[in-house]
Design a protein around this motif. Structure first.
Motif, PDB file in Angstrom:
ATOM      1  N   ALA A 153      25.821 -45.463 -33.460  1.00  0.00           N
ATOM      2  CA  ALA A 153      25.644 -44.080 -33.076  1.00  0.00           C
ATOM      3  C   ALA A 153      24.027 -44.108 -33.104  1.00  0.00           C
ATOM      4  N   THR A 154      23.069 -44.396 -33.816  1.00  0.00           N
ATOM      5  CA  THR A 154      21.807 -44.537 -33.484  1.00  0.00           C
ATOM      6  C   THR A 154      21.230 -45.362 -32.291  1.00  0.00           C
TER       7      THR A 154
ATOM      8  N   ARG B 285      23.465 -45.731 -29.729  1.00  0.00           N
ATOM      9  CA  ARG B 285      23.780 -44.900 -28.388  1.00  0.00           C
ATOM     10  C   ARG B 285      22.529 -43.783 -28.126  1.00  0.00           C
ATOM     11  N   GLN B 286      22.218 -42.952 -29.394  1.00  0.00           N
ATOM     12  CA  GLN B 286      21.249 -41.923 -29.257  1.00  0.00           C
ATOM     13  C   GLN B 286      20.090 -42.399 -28.647  1.00  0.00           C
ATOM     14  N   ARG B 287      19.553 -43.604 -29.174  1.00  0.00           N
ATOM     15  CA  ARG B 287      18.209 -44.058 -28.524  1.00  0.00           C
ATOM     16  C   ARG B 287      18.125 -44.504 -27.188  1.00  0.00           C
TER      17      ARG B 287
ATOM     18  N   PRO C 165      20.811 -44.051 -24.339  1.00  0.00           N
ATOM     19  CA  PRO C 165      21.920 -43.249 -23.641  1.00  0.00           C
ATOM     20  C   PRO C 165      22.099 -44.065 -22.261  1.00  0.00           C
TER      21      PRO C 165
END
Length: 141
Positions: free
Chosen positions: A6-7, A9-11, A13
């Motif tokens: 998840a991290t 993907r957030q960092r 995109p």
């Protein structure tokens, strides 16, 4: 592992995410030489397999690249114990090394192939390879 993915993907995109390595789980009975004898073995417990399946199957957005391409392929292992008598030569192994790929890349047909390089010696694991069909060069940032 979920938090880490998840991290990523957030960092980053929009950037394809591929998690690879010895994930120490044989997700299905087809991924291990002797499933009935190993139900309580680390790497094949019900809890480990369910956690891996949950990551892939509950809208988390990840796929097992090898199983996506080869859902019925049997005896495709990446690890062979050195404790047994010629486990590698007899192909009595486990599929523990994986490519977990973001579902968007899989859905877009960007996974061209996923292979186990079983002829490569030097470890109790063999290298695994993932071929991606990317339209433009990718640079990690």
């Amino acid at each position: 592992m979920r938090h880490h993915l998840a991290t990523l993907r957030q960092r980053h995109p929009g950037v394809p995410v591929v998690l690879t390595g010895d994930l120490n789980v044989a997700p299905e009975a087809i991924d291990i030489h002797a499933p009935k004898q190993n139900l309580r073995s680390a790497g094949f417990t019900v809890e480990e397999r369910e956690a891996f399946k949950e990551l892939l199957g509950h809208g988390e957005g990840w796929v097992d690249a090898f199983r996506m391409l080869y859902p019925e392929a049997a005896h495709c292992y990446t690890y062979w114990s050195r404790a047994g008598k010629d486990c590698r030569g007899e192909n009595k192994g486990w599929r523990l090394d994986h490519f977990v790929v973001s579902q968007a890349e899989a859905a877009a047909g960007k996974i061209a192939d996923c292979r186990h390089l079983t002829e490569q010696m030097g470890s109790d694991h063999c290298p695994v390879a993932l071929d991606l069909a990317l339209e433009e060069p990718f640079a990690a940032g």
